[in-house]
Write an enzyme that holds these catalytic residues in place. Structure first.
Site, PDB file in Angstrom:
ATOM      1  N   SER A   4      22.156 -46.679 117.015  1.00 26.62           N
ATOM      2  CA  SER A   4      21.600 -47.993 117.353  1.00 26.62           C
ATOM      3  C   SER A   4      21.161 -48.649 116.061  1.00 26.62           C
ATOM      4  O   SER A   4      20.967 -47.979 115.034  1.00 26.62           O
ATOM      5  CB  SER A   4      20.386 -47.813 118.278  1.00 26.62           C
ATOM      6  OG  SER A   4      19.599 -48.985 118.357  1.00 26.62           O
ATOM      7  N   TYR A  27      11.810 -44.570 120.915  1.00 30.96           N
ATOM      8  CA  TYR A  27      13.246 -44.855 120.801  1.00 30.96           C
ATOM      9  C   TYR A  27      13.693 -44.862 119.347  1.00 30.96           C
ATOM     10  O   TYR A  27      14.716 -44.254 118.995  1.00 30.96           O
ATOM     11  CB  TYR A  27      13.549 -46.205 121.445  1.00 30.96           C
ATOM     12  CG  TYR A  27      15.024 -46.549 121.459  1.00 30.96           C
ATOM     13  CD1 TYR A  27      15.887 -45.944 122.362  1.00 30.96           C
ATOM     14  CD2 TYR A  27      15.546 -47.486 120.588  1.00 30.96           C
ATOM     15  CE1 TYR A  27      17.235 -46.259 122.384  1.00 30.96           C
ATOM     16  CE2 TYR A  27      16.889 -47.810 120.591  1.00 30.96           C
ATOM     17  CZ  TYR A  27      17.732 -47.198 121.499  1.00 30.96           C
ATOM     18  OH  TYR A  27      19.070 -47.509 121.508  1.00 30.96           O
TER      19      TYR A  27
END
Length: 282
Positions: free
Chosen positions: A157, A170
């Site tokens: 990501s 995250y």
């Protein structure tokens, strides 16, 4: 054609980058995973899927027929990963690429808003799916990938490189994916190439951890297109299929034969900033 990148003049043999390639992907029932299945098939691959949602699994089987074999199971289970590997090999004769793609987001919940009593459970949920599941899939697929001199690809990501792509849970989990890619690339060379793809935001059914009350909340419920367009220097919304070419490249034994231990950052240039939102703050 829905795939103009495959169009060639009449009389020229139509070839895909992944002809006769067998790929297994986790979390392919919607969003990026679903886009990857479609693109892989367009490029000539056969696709195995490990998908926890039975309804989404049935939809994949109905749409793609014998070009996919779907195992309903949990990417956090070694046995389910092994079953998906076995089903893919049984259906297609081997395995060339394993893609760890299933994941959770934390909806950018900052540390100050994480309740102490929920923090440990939330950590376990996020890291279990975003990191451990990749390791379990890698372990389950390793023997077959050694046979085929294949590869692994993990979905990272923009949060694997920059802050503000999520909260601390995250962002830390995606930084861990970078370490996993590099370590496995080191350990598994020269037999298996290991790489990652780091996309930015996109409309997807990404959910959050149950322990934070986010399991029923879908990322696509946010104004994703507007947020991505305002935050990216490219100033455009990005669809899941826009990222698929990076996976195709890395899965190709001819086009990426020298590539291992890399993370393909394709987040729209977030690292250089300069999008509308930032320019308007100046």
């Amino acid at each position: 054609s829905d795939h103009p990148h495959l169009c060639k003049p009449v009389g020229v043999l139509l070839m895909g980058w992944l002809d006769d390639t067998n790929i297994l992907i986790t979390g392919a029932g919607s969003g990026l995973g679903r886009a990857l299945v479609e693109r892989f098939i367009a490029e000539g691959a056969n696709v195995g899927v490990l998908e926890i949602n039975a309804a989404k699994a049935n939809e994949l089987s109905a749409e793609f027929g014998d070009r996919v074999v779907v195992t309903v199971g949990d990417a956090c289970s070694y046995d389910d990963n092994a079953a998906a590997v076995a089903a893919t090999v049984s259906a297609f004769g081997g395995l060339d690429t394993f893609i760890g793609n299933a994941g959770l987001w934390d909806y950018s919940t900052p540390l100050e808003r994480l309740k102490p009593e929920a923090l440990s459970d939330a950590f376990d949920e996020v890291f279990r799916l975003n990191v451990l599941a990749y390791m379990l899939g890698a372990k389950a697929s390793l023997d077959e990938l050694r046979k085929s001199k294949g590869s692994m690809i993990f979905t990272a990501s923009n949060a694997a490189f920059w802050p503000s792509g999520g909260g601390p849970l995250y962002v830390a989990s995606k930084h861990a994916v970078v370490g996993l890619v590099k370590q496995l690339a080191y350990e598994l060379a020269p037999d298996v190439r290991v790489n990652g793809v780091a996309p930015g935001g996109m409309p997807t059914d990404l959910r959050g951890p149950k322990s934070l009350g986010q399991a029923e909340r879908s990322f696509s419920s946010l104004p994703v297109d507007e947020l991505v367009a305002s935050f990216s220097p490219l100033e455009r919304a990005i669809a899941p299929e826009d990222y698929a070419g990076h996976y195709v490249l890395l899965a190709s034994k001819t086009e990426a034969m020298t590539v291992t231990g890399s993370i393909h950052n394709c987040d729209g240039g977030i690292g250089v900033r300069g999008g509308r939102a930032e320019r308007e703050r100046r």
